[in-house]
Motif scaffolding. Structure first.
Motif, PDB file in Angstrom:
ATOM      1  N   GLU A  37      72.867  35.660  59.906  1.00  0.00           N
ATOM      2  CA  GLU A  37      73.636  35.571  61.148  1.00  0.00           C
ATOM      3  C   GLU A  37      75.144  35.673  60.891  1.00  0.00           C
ATOM      4  OE1 GLU A  37      72.915  31.054  60.362  1.00  0.00           O
ATOM      5  OE2 GLU A  37      71.889  32.969  60.016  1.00  0.00           O
ATOM      6  N   LEU A  71      72.431  36.333  68.549  1.00  0.00           N
ATOM      7  CA  LEU A  71      71.852  36.659  67.253  1.00  0.00           C
ATOM      8  C   LEU A  71      71.187  35.431  66.642  1.00  0.00           C
ATOM      9  CD1 LEU A  71      74.124  38.865  67.714  1.00  0.00           C
ATOM     10  CD2 LEU A  71      74.491  38.784  65.240  1.00  0.00           C
ATOM     11  N   ASP A  72      69.990  35.611  66.130  1.00  0.00           N
ATOM     12  CA  ASP A  72      69.329  34.627  65.264  1.00  0.00           C
ATOM     13  C   ASP A  72      68.933  33.340  65.976  1.00  0.00           C
ATOM     14  OD1 ASP A  72      68.449  34.612  62.509  1.00  0.00           O
ATOM     15  OD2 ASP A  72      69.734  32.873  62.204  1.00  0.00           O
ATOM     16  N   TYR A  84      68.965  39.515  69.629  1.00  0.00           N
ATOM     17  CA  TYR A  84      68.531  39.911  68.295  1.00  0.00           C
ATOM     18  C   TYR A  84      68.068  38.701  67.477  1.00  0.00           C
ATOM     19  CZ  TYR A  84      71.100  44.064  69.721  1.00  0.00           C
ATOM     20  OH  TYR A  84      71.559  45.160  70.418  1.00  0.00           O
ATOM     21  N   ASP A  85      66.968  38.096  67.930  1.00  0.00           N
ATOM     22  CA  ASP A  85      66.367  37.021  67.139  1.00  0.00           C
ATOM     23  C   ASP A  85      65.127  37.561  66.443  1.00  0.00           C
ATOM     24  OD1 ASP A  85      66.028  34.565  66.004  1.00  0.00           O
ATOM     25  OD2 ASP A  85      65.270  33.570  67.805  1.00  0.00           O
ATOM     26  N   SER A 105      68.235  38.865  61.560  1.00  0.00           N
ATOM     27  CA  SER A 105      69.180  39.205  62.622  1.00  0.00           C
ATOM     28  C   SER A 105      70.207  40.225  62.133  1.00  0.00           C
ATOM     29  CB  SER A 105      69.882  37.943  63.143  1.00  0.00           C
ATOM     30  OG  SER A 105      70.619  37.297  62.120  1.00  0.00           O
TER      31      SER A 105
END
Length: 346
Positions: A37, A71-72, A84-85, A105
């Motif tokens: 990340e 993200l993540d 975006y996980d 990610s």
């Protein structure tokens, strides 16, 4: 190439002033961080859509839902909405192009934005053929390891314990930037400062990889390709390649042999040693990470030097042949070529 502005990382308690409302905001989780990340947040700020974005670290679904990208964290992979996980059940996304490692990610950000980042570095359009070449090369040499480490994927299929510990890779070094349990200040602000350092470290090494591939790897590939195309001019066997300008050639040779369907495979590469102005004959290994060679230089030459070697090989100007037979030398180009041609017959 660099982020368009100094990155601001803040916690869920921070509210932007009215003048900052238009700034894009990219979310990731708070708490302990990993390389994926940190790198993902760095990379996404390199693209036009999120240039100069703030980083918001939170696990609160209500806060994450209001952000421009996440993200993540959040349990969603939806590139159309910039989510975006990779932790959710059923996630099996890979990079493609022959790569089968599950993405982190960072890998997801690279998959969707990597070409834009590379095109900017090359100062060309995204559809330029060199962009795809570097896109794949950077994933192979840099990004895939980040994905694999974060997803707990071993490098080798074995139940044996590793022979040594490696805590010097990028993911480990980023991990060490987390607050130590003995640090007296465990505040969110200190954690965010540590995350900024993690972004800077991961991002610096990512950009160095992109720049290396653009400035060194790509020109070397072109040289090796040209030399392969001219191999039959060197020798009718097609098994000897002259490197007309020295450059890193080994990985390119293996990849280009496959791409160009080279047959028979190259056995020897000849190049000039610029330091000593001598010529080298190097046997090609059976694989990039192996010490065995496809055809080592003849056993009766190995370990000999100078006049003794020249007599044994019946070739003037010989300098040496290594004990393993992987490399030898001659005072002249013609002598080195004669060594390679003779070695093919023995």
């Amino acid at each position: 190439m660099a982020p368009s502005s100094v990155v601001r990382v803040y916690s869920t308690a921070t509210s932007p002033s009215p003048s900052e409302v238009s700034v894009k905001k990219v979310g990731t989780h708070n708490g302990s961080f990993h390389c994926d990340e940190a790198l993902g947040c760095f990379m996404i700020r390199l693209v036009d859509k999120f240039s100069g974005a703030d980083i918001v670290r939170s696990r609160d679904p209500k806060i994450l839902a209001e952000l421009d990208a996440v993200l993540d964290v959040g349990g969603v992979y939806d590139p159309e909405h910039d989510r975006y996980d990779h932790h959710q059940k059923g996630f099996e996304e890979v990079f493609g192009h022959g790569f089968n490692t599950k993405l982190s990610s960072a890998g997801l950000v690279y998959k969707h934005f990597g070409k834009e980042i590379i095109a900017k570095e090359l100062n060309v359009d995204q559809d330029h053929p060199d962009v795809l070449r570097l896109f794949l090369a950077v994933y192979k040499s840099f990004m895939e390891a980040i994905d694999a480490v974060d997803n707990g994927i071993n490098r080798y299929d074995t139940d044996q314990p590793p022979r040594y510990v490696n805590n010097t890779h990028l993911s480990a070094r980023v991990g060490r930037l987390n607050l130590d349990w003995i640090d007296p200040d465990q505040s969110q602000e200190k954690e965010n400062e540590a995350f900024q350092r993690a972004m800077a470290l991961a991002g610096k090494e990512f950009l160095e990889s992109v720049q290396f591939h653009a400035r060194s790897w790509l020109p070397a590939r072109s040289i090796v390709m040209q030399c392969l195309e001219e191999r039959f001019k060197t020798d009718p066997s097609g098994e000897i390649m002259i490197l007309n300008k020295f450059c890193p050639w080994k990985l390119h040779l293996f990849e280009l042999e496959q791409e160009m369907k080279i047959e028979p495979l190259i056995k020897y590469v000849i190049y000039q040693d610029e330091r000593g102005k001598q010529w080298r004959v190097q046997a090609v290994a059976v694989a990039p990470d192996r010490f065995e060679n496809r055809k080592p230089l003849p056993e009766k030459w190995r370990g000999l030097r100078d006049e003794e070697l020249s007599k044994a090989a019946e070739i003037p100007g010989c300098v040496f042949v290594h004990m393993s037979g992987f490399i030898g030398g001659n005072q002249s180009y013609d002598g080195a070529l004669c060594m390679a041609r003779t070695a093919l017959t023995l």
